[in-house]
Write an enzyme that holds these catalytic residues in place. Structure first.
Site, PDB file in Angstrom:
ATOM      1  N   GLY A   1       0.837  -1.190   0.000  1.00 24.73           N
ATOM      2  CA  GLY A   1       0.000   0.000   0.000  1.00 24.73           C
ATOM      3  C   GLY A   1       0.871   1.238   0.000  1.00 24.73           C
ATOM      4  O   GLY A   1       2.013   1.200   0.470  1.00 24.73           O
TER       5      GLY A   1
ATOM      6  N   GLN B   1       2.880   9.979   1.317  1.00 29.17           N
ATOM      7  CA  GLN B   1       4.196   9.324   1.415  1.00 29.17           C
ATOM      8  C   GLN B   1       5.129   9.705   0.274  1.00 29.17           C
ATOM      9  O   GLN B   1       6.329   9.456   0.349  1.00 29.17           O
ATOM     10  CB  GLN B   1       4.026   7.804   1.424  1.00 29.17           C
ATOM     11  CG  GLN B   1       3.510   7.249   2.731  1.00 29.17           C
ATOM     12  CD  GLN B   1       3.405   5.744   2.669  1.00 29.17           C
ATOM     13  OE1 GLN B   1       2.445   5.220   2.130  1.00 29.17           O
ATOM     14  NE2 GLN B   1       4.407   5.062   3.193  1.00 29.17           N
TER      15      GLN B   1
ATOM     16  N   CYS C   1       6.142  -0.007   7.572  1.00 31.45           N
ATOM     17  CA  CYS C   1       5.752   1.132   6.737  1.00 31.45           C
ATOM     18  C   CYS C   1       6.951   1.549   5.890  1.00 31.45           C
ATOM     19  O   CYS C   1       8.059   1.648   6.398  1.00 31.45           O
ATOM     20  CB  CYS C   1       5.311   2.287   7.641  1.00 31.45           C
ATOM     21  SG  CYS C   1       4.866   3.762   6.730  1.00 31.45           S
ATOM     22  N   LEU C   2       6.712   1.796   4.601  1.00 31.67           N
ATOM     23  CA  LEU C   2       7.808   2.197   3.710  1.00 31.67           C
ATOM     24  C   LEU C   2       8.438   3.518   4.143  1.00 31.67           C
ATOM     25  O   LEU C   2       9.591   3.783   3.837  1.00 31.67           O
ATOM     26  CB  LEU C   2       7.303   2.321   2.266  1.00 31.67           C
ATOM     27  CG  LEU C   2       6.881   1.013   1.569  1.00 31.67           C
ATOM     28  CD1 LEU C   2       6.256   1.313   0.217  1.00 31.67           C
ATOM     29  CD2 LEU C   2       8.050   0.065   1.405  1.00 31.67           C
TER      30      LEU C   2
ATOM     31  N   HIS D   1      -4.360   1.664   7.411  1.00 31.78           N
ATOM     32  CA  HIS D   1      -2.992   2.200   7.495  1.00 31.78           C
ATOM     33  C   HIS D   1      -2.810   3.358   6.499  1.00 31.78           C
ATOM     34  O   HIS D   1      -2.286   4.417   6.847  1.00 31.78           O
ATOM     35  CB  HIS D   1      -2.008   1.053   7.201  1.00 31.78           C
ATOM     36  CG  HIS D   1      -0.558   1.436   7.188  1.00 31.78           C
ATOM     37  ND1 HIS D   1       0.361   0.886   8.057  1.00 31.78           N
ATOM     38  CD2 HIS D   1       0.144   2.296   6.403  1.00 31.78           C
ATOM     39  CE1 HIS D   1       1.553   1.417   7.815  1.00 31.78           C
ATOM     40  NE2 HIS D   1       1.453   2.261   6.807  1.00 31.78           N
ATOM     41  N   GLU D   2      -3.274   3.151   5.262  1.00 30.49           N
ATOM     42  CA  GLU D   2      -3.078   4.177   4.219  1.00 30.49           C
ATOM     43  C   GLU D   2      -3.955   5.407   4.479  1.00 30.49           C
ATOM     44  O   GLU D   2      -3.517   6.545   4.251  1.00 30.49           O
ATOM     45  CB  GLU D   2      -3.360   3.615   2.823  1.00 30.49           C
ATOM     46  CG  GLU D   2      -2.504   2.412   2.413  1.00 30.49           C
ATOM     47  CD  GLU D   2      -1.018   2.571   2.677  1.00 30.49           C
ATOM     48  OE1 GLU D   2      -0.501   3.707   2.669  1.00 30.49           O
ATOM     49  OE2 GLU D   2      -0.354   1.541   2.923  1.00 30.49           O
TER      50      GLU D   2
HETATM   51 ZN    ZN Z   1       2.865   3.389   5.769  1.00 29.17          ZN
END
Ligand code: ZN
Length: 182
Positions: free
Chosen positions: A48, A53, A90-91, A132-133
Site C-alpha cells: 500500500g 508518502q 511502513c515504507l 494504514h493508508e
Molecule cells: Zn505506511
C-alpha cells in the site's frame, strides 16, 4: 520498466504529518500520479502507498495485497466492525514494526480513477492496509500507536531515520557540495 520520479518520504519529513486535501476534480494528472504510485509500491515491495508518502498533498492511495490493485481517490471509512492486531511496517518508517489494533472489517467509500463512486468491503489484511493508508492521508503514522516502552526502544532508530530524511530533503546543489566535501 519506467522509473518513476516519485520518492518515498521518510519519517521526519513534514509531508508525512500533513492532512491531505480532497481531490475536487479528477484529471489525467491524478491518474498519472496513481500509476506512478502503484509502480513505486511494487518496486519497493509494498502492499500500500498513500499520496502523502510521496509528498503529494491530495487524497489518493494505492493498495495491492496480491489480490488486485486498488487506486482510490478521496477514500473514507464509513463502517468499522470488530478488531484485529497486526504487526505493521511502513515504507516511510523502514525497519520499524509496531503492533497496531484496528477494525477487522471496514467499508470504504471512494472514487476510482475515472471519478466513479466505489464502495469496498474489506476484512483482515486488506482492511488493515486500507486503514494504514487512510491514516497516512490524515498525517498519522504507525509509531503513533507505539507504547511508551516501544517508543523508548525505537528512539535511536527514529533519530537515524530523521537524519536520513533531512539529508534527502537537501536541494540538489547542496547535496552535491556535501558530496564534494567528502
Ligand atoms: Zn505506511
Amino acid at each position: 520498466m519506467n522509473k518513476t520520479a516519485l520518492k518515498i518520504k521518510l519519517f521526519g519529513d513534514p509531508a508525512l504529518r500533513k492532512k491531505v486535501k480532497p481531490v475536487k476534480e479528477v484529471t489525467f494528472l491524478h491518474r498519472d500520479t496513481l500509476s506512478e504510485m502503484a509502480q513505486l509500491m511494487y518496486a519497493e515491495a509494498g502492499i500500500g502507498l498513500a499520496a502523502s508518502q510521496v509528498g503529494v498533498n491530495e487524497s489518493m492511495l494505492v493498495v495491492d495485497i496480491g489480490t488486485g490493485l486498488y487506486k482510490l481517490i478521496n477514500p473514507k471509512i464509513v463502517e468499522k466492525e470488530g478488531y484485529q492486531v497486526m504487526e505493521e511496517g511502513c515504507l516511510s518508517v523502514p525497519g520499524v514494526y509496531i503492533k497496531v489494533k484496528r477494525a477487522r472489517k471496514v467499508v470504504i467509500k471512494a472514487q476510482d480513477e475515472g471519478s466513479k463512486p466505489v464502495t469496498i468491503e474489506a476484512e483482515d489484511l486488506l482492511a488493515c492496509v486500507f486503514q494504514h493508508e487512510i491514516d497516512h492521508l490524515n498525517g498519522k503514522l504507525i509509531i503513533d500507536y507505539a507504547s511508551l516502552f516501544d517508543k523508548l526502544k525505537l528512539k535511536k532508530k527514529l533519530k537515524e531515520l530523521k537524519k536520513r530524511s533531512e539529508h534527502e530533503r537537501l536541494p540538489e546543489s547542496e547535496t552535491k557540495s556535501c558530496k564534494l566535501q567528502l
